[in-house]
Design a protein around this motif. Sequence first.
Motif, PDB file in Angstrom:
ATOM      1  N   SER A   1      40.526  -6.051 -21.608  1.00 42.32           N
ATOM      2  CA  SER A   1      39.198  -6.674 -21.584  1.00 42.32           C
ATOM      3  C   SER A   1      38.261  -6.008 -22.586  1.00 42.32           C
ATOM      4  O   SER A   1      38.490  -4.876 -23.023  1.00 42.32           O
ATOM      5  CB  SER A   1      38.605  -6.562 -20.182  1.00 42.32           C
ATOM      6  OG  SER A   1      38.275  -5.211 -19.906  1.00 42.32           O
ATOM      7  N   SER A   2      37.179  -6.699 -22.906  1.00 45.95           N
ATOM      8  CA  SER A   2      36.221  -6.116 -23.859  1.00 45.95           C
ATOM      9  C   SER A   2      35.570  -4.863 -23.291  1.00 45.95           C
ATOM     10  O   SER A   2      35.295  -3.915 -24.026  1.00 45.95           O
ATOM     11  CB  SER A   2      35.171  -7.151 -24.267  1.00 45.95           C
ATOM     12  OG  SER A   2      34.474  -7.608 -23.138  1.00 45.95           O
ATOM     13  N   ASP A   3      35.338  -4.840 -21.963  1.00 44.51           N
ATOM     14  CA  ASP A   3      34.779  -3.627 -21.353  1.00 44.51           C
ATOM     15  C   ASP A   3      35.742  -2.453 -21.489  1.00 44.51           C
ATOM     16  O   ASP A   3      35.323  -1.329 -21.781  1.00 44.51           O
ATOM     17  CB  ASP A   3      34.475  -3.861 -19.866  1.00 44.51           C
ATOM     18  CG  ASP A   3      33.258  -4.749 -19.649  1.00 44.51           C
ATOM     19  OD1 ASP A   3      32.485  -4.971 -20.610  1.00 44.51           O
ATOM     20  OD2 ASP A   3      33.086  -5.218 -18.511  1.00 44.51           O
ATOM     21  N   LEU A   4      37.026  -2.720 -21.280  1.00 49.10           N
ATOM     22  CA  LEU A   4      38.013  -1.653 -21.415  1.00 49.10           C
ATOM     23  C   LEU A   4      38.168  -1.251 -22.877  1.00 49.10           C
ATOM     24  O   LEU A   4      38.353  -0.072 -23.175  1.00 49.10           O
ATOM     25  CB  LEU A   4      39.355  -2.067 -20.804  1.00 49.10           C
ATOM     26  CG  LEU A   4      40.436  -0.990 -20.771  1.00 49.10           C
ATOM     27  CD1 LEU A   4      39.949   0.320 -20.139  1.00 49.10           C
ATOM     28  CD2 LEU A   4      41.672  -1.498 -20.048  1.00 49.10           C
ATOM     29  N   GLN A   5      38.070  -2.217 -23.800  1.00 53.18           N
ATOM     30  CA  GLN A   5      38.102  -1.880 -25.236  1.00 53.18           C
ATOM     31  C   GLN A   5      37.021  -0.845 -25.541  1.00 53.18           C
ATOM     32  O   GLN A   5      37.266   0.148 -26.210  1.00 53.18           O
ATOM     33  CB  GLN A   5      37.844  -3.133 -26.094  1.00 53.18           C
ATOM     34  CG  GLN A   5      38.944  -4.146 -26.093  1.00 53.18           C
ATOM     35  CD  GLN A   5      40.038  -3.878 -27.106  1.00 53.18           C
ATOM     36  OE1 GLN A   5      39.907  -3.073 -28.020  1.00 53.18           O
ATOM     37  NE2 GLN A   5      41.143  -4.563 -26.933  1.00 53.18           N
ATOM     38  N   THR A   6      35.816  -1.089 -25.033  1.00 49.15           N
ATOM     39  CA  THR A   6      34.688  -0.185 -25.261  1.00 49.15           C
ATOM     40  C   THR A   6      34.977   1.198 -24.683  1.00 49.15           C
ATOM     41  O   THR A   6      34.752   2.224 -25.335  1.00 49.15           O
ATOM     42  CB  THR A   6      33.403  -0.768 -24.642  1.00 49.15           C
ATOM     43  OG1 THR A   6      33.146  -2.030 -25.257  1.00 49.15           O
ATOM     44  CG2 THR A   6      32.213   0.151 -24.846  1.00 49.15           C
TER      45      THR A   6
ATOM     46  N   TRP B   1      42.774  -2.578 -28.818  1.00 55.39           N
ATOM     47  CA  TRP B   1      43.620  -1.791 -27.919  1.00 55.39           C
ATOM     48  C   TRP B   1      44.569  -2.691 -27.144  1.00 55.39           C
ATOM     49  O   TRP B   1      44.214  -3.800 -26.768  1.00 55.39           O
ATOM     50  CB  TRP B   1      42.766  -1.018 -26.934  1.00 55.39           C
ATOM     51  CG  TRP B   1      42.003   0.104 -27.558  1.00 55.39           C
ATOM     52  CD1 TRP B   1      40.738   0.072 -28.005  1.00 55.39           C
ATOM     53  CD2 TRP B   1      42.495   1.426 -27.825  1.00 55.39           C
ATOM     54  NE1 TRP B   1      40.382   1.294 -28.531  1.00 55.39           N
ATOM     55  CE2 TRP B   1      41.446   2.144 -28.433  1.00 55.39           C
ATOM     56  CE3 TRP B   1      43.715   2.057 -27.605  1.00 55.39           C
ATOM     57  CZ2 TRP B   1      41.600   3.470 -28.823  1.00 55.39           C
ATOM     58  CZ3 TRP B   1      43.856   3.379 -27.999  1.00 55.39           C
ATOM     59  CH2 TRP B   1      42.801   4.075 -28.592  1.00 55.39           C
ATOM     60  N   GLN B   2      45.770  -2.178 -26.903  1.00 56.59           N
ATOM     61  CA  GLN B   2      46.785  -2.858 -26.096  1.00 56.59           C
ATOM     62  C   GLN B   2      47.287  -1.873 -25.039  1.00 56.59           C
ATOM     63  O   GLN B   2      47.436  -0.682 -25.331  1.00 56.59           O
ATOM     64  CB  GLN B   2      47.984  -3.291 -26.950  1.00 56.59           C
ATOM     65  CG  GLN B   2      47.627  -4.106 -28.160  1.00 56.59           C
ATOM     66  CD  GLN B   2      47.214  -5.511 -27.808  1.00 56.59           C
ATOM     67  OE1 GLN B   2      47.766  -6.133 -26.912  1.00 56.59           O
ATOM     68  NE2 GLN B   2      46.212  -6.014 -28.508  1.00 56.59           N
TER      69      GLN B   2
END
Length: 76
Positions: free
Chosen positions: A10-15, A69-70
């Motif tokens: 998710s974009s939150d986790l990317q951050t 990120w993956q």
Amino acid sequence: MSNQTPNAVSSDLQTKLNELAAVMDNRKEEFVDLLNSEHPGTSRRVEARYSQCIWWEGCYYCRDDNGSWQRVKCFM
């Protein structure tokens, strides 16, 4: 979002991962070595596709050259 891979985060986790990566060691080499004996294909893919990997909350996350990120492998 047809260009996302199944392991995209998710974009939150990317951050969050970007913040963590700024202060954590790059563990890509360690991760490639770990995978090599049991999953040589995945090991080669990680080596070729990702510029950085970190370990966080039971998973290895790796960042590609585009900065995405993956989630590559979790150990639970």
